[in-house]
Design an enzyme around this catalytic site. Sequence first.
Site, PDB file in Angstrom:
ATOM      1  N   HIS A   1       0.830  -1.207   0.000  1.00  0.00           N
ATOM      2  CA  HIS A   1       0.000   0.000   0.000  1.00  0.00           C
ATOM      3  C   HIS A   1       0.866   1.259   0.000  1.00  0.00           C
ATOM      4  CE1 HIS A   1      -3.798   2.147   1.150  1.00  0.00           C
ATOM      5  NE2 HIS A   1      -2.921   3.017   1.599  1.00  0.00           N
ATOM      6  N   GLU A   2       1.790   1.326   0.956  1.00  0.00           N
ATOM      7  CA  GLU A   2       2.624   2.531   1.088  1.00  0.00           C
ATOM      8  C   GLU A   2       3.598   2.678  -0.088  1.00  0.00           C
ATOM      9  OE1 GLU A   2       1.714   4.721   3.024  1.00  0.00           O
ATOM     10  OE2 GLU A   2       0.448   3.532   4.358  1.00  0.00           O
TER      11      GLU A   2
ATOM     12  N   HIS B   1       3.860   6.416  -6.879  1.00  0.00           N
ATOM     13  CA  HIS B   1       3.044   7.471  -7.492  1.00  0.00           C
ATOM     14  C   HIS B   1       3.778   8.815  -7.354  1.00  0.00           C
ATOM     15  CE1 HIS B   1      -1.342   9.181  -7.930  1.00  0.00           C
ATOM     16  NE2 HIS B   1      -0.545   9.556  -8.904  1.00  0.00           N
TER      17      HIS B   1
END
Length: 603
Positions: free
Chosen positions: A393-394, A400
């Site tokens: 997730h992180e 991004h």
Amino acid sequence: MQAEAKRLPKREEIDAKYKWKLEDLYANDEQWEQEFKQLAEKLPALETYKGKLADSPQQLAGCLKLRGELSLLLERLFVYARMRRDENNANPTYQALTDRASSLAVQVSSASSFIVPEILGMPEAKLQQFRAAEPELSLYDFYLQELLRQKAHVLSAEQEQLLAQVGELSSAPQNIFRMLNNADLKFPKIKDDDGDEVELTHGRYIQFMESNNRDVRKAAFEAMYQTYRNNQNTFAATLNGSVKKDVFYARVRKYESARQASLDSDNVPVEVYDNLIKTVRSHLPAFYRYMKLRKKLLGLDQLHMYDIYAPMVQDVEMKMSYEEAYQTMIKGLAPLGEEYSNLLKKAHDEGWIDVFESEGKTSGAYSWGAYGTHPYVLLNYQDNVDNMFTIAHEMGHAMHSYYSDKEQPYVNAQYTIFVAEVASTVNESLLMDWMLNNTTDKREKLYLLNHYLEQFRGTVFRQTMFAEFEKLTHEEIEKGGALTPESLSSMYHQLNKDYYGDEVVSDDDIALEWARIPHFYNAFYVYKYATGFSAATALSQQILQEGEPAVARYMQFLKSGGSDYPLELLKLAGVDMTTPAPVDSALKVFERLLDEFEELLES
């Protein structure tokens, strides 16, 4: 010996290879001090542009360029100080640096407050002439376009100043709720799993809801909501005040509704919100089936609201070291291509990640950083599969940011909350797909499927129910109604019955749940969790099914940062959130997972 095992290590006891290298931001604190001084010295130069932005295109370009330089300096200073403090919150050196950076941020904000009103004070034709005459202004095209788009909702300088002064008053409902909920509210004692009397707290409530002992769950549930019932008039008054504040600001800024005003900051039409609610409601029969399965697996005649967090798959412990988890994640994210995989390895090897818990370290997990340097990730890794998904997730957020910063100028690099959760959830979805395809143990597979189904329950179904509640409460005030403890509880209870269906007993106490949700004081925010998760699920399916064309679109999305409106950026990736299709597609994945879960149980 046991006390030694439970003791958290000190920062210096953690192996250097598991600590982030903040030296990539500033080699040392002295360098930070030099840049702090540099920013303080540069700040007065902004004043020389005040009242002169309309004089020439060069003046406007010069001012925007200087503000960008100051903002970037401030970002670097603040990020470094805060992340150093996060290593050990008890360290007075970095407490002080963080405070100083915060004070400087207020000064920068104040010094640049004239810019937007001056730009909007110019005739639009003149601003367009400036943009055509000065090539340097092309860098700010999207920024200026966005200012002009919202111009109709910006008031005169005097009115804006007045609204700014009201700002502190308008935060009163949220502040009162926070103090009442976190400081003043006292919960009774209940018996825990060991039969010991312990005081109920917000943190312990979640643990109790996940207990295998139904008596513990029921006692915690009833104690929690009785406490809110005892204070329901105050909670209703604060929420009523918060909703009225939202309606006031929307009307003052000439919006048709508070919902439209909130969504307009992302240039998102209200149809996106309505589509979400309508589409999720159309898939509720599958959710009812999931609740029925939960009741069966827990061996219950009746499924109550205090039973919906209890583990459905018992006695599965998927232990995983950090190194094993990280390598598994790289395998799971292989569909995103070799460059992406190599960047994940680089992040692991070159000090992007702060891995283990230590004394005084900030809890939880996040991805952060400053433009011009690689992103950083803070973890507090524990050896289990849930923590592996946290890494994925992180790292989704980090990648991004990496691609946005690499491909976009500073002014367009920062992406909005609306798209922020997409990259993180795509990673989780791809990793989950890999795990399900590479796990041979039946009970482990059931555990993973349950984990994924629970994400849908918590992020799509539950958050959409919250979003519908926010819609109803604001509409009630907008049509001249009132929000009382009775009307709020009645509204909420009906929604709970609608969303959970006849398979779940909608206990009377759950009608009070509205009183304990902090998100309701930041209205029309939670729907972004559901839309982001839906978009990410649809995108991950495209990546798995189409391969390279879908990956290319997705990488273009990651590289676009905040250079366009969120809906346009998601269209680049391959999902059109103005239609119900992505939410529909995501919920079909939920139904497929449910089918797989049921088939596995029967095998």
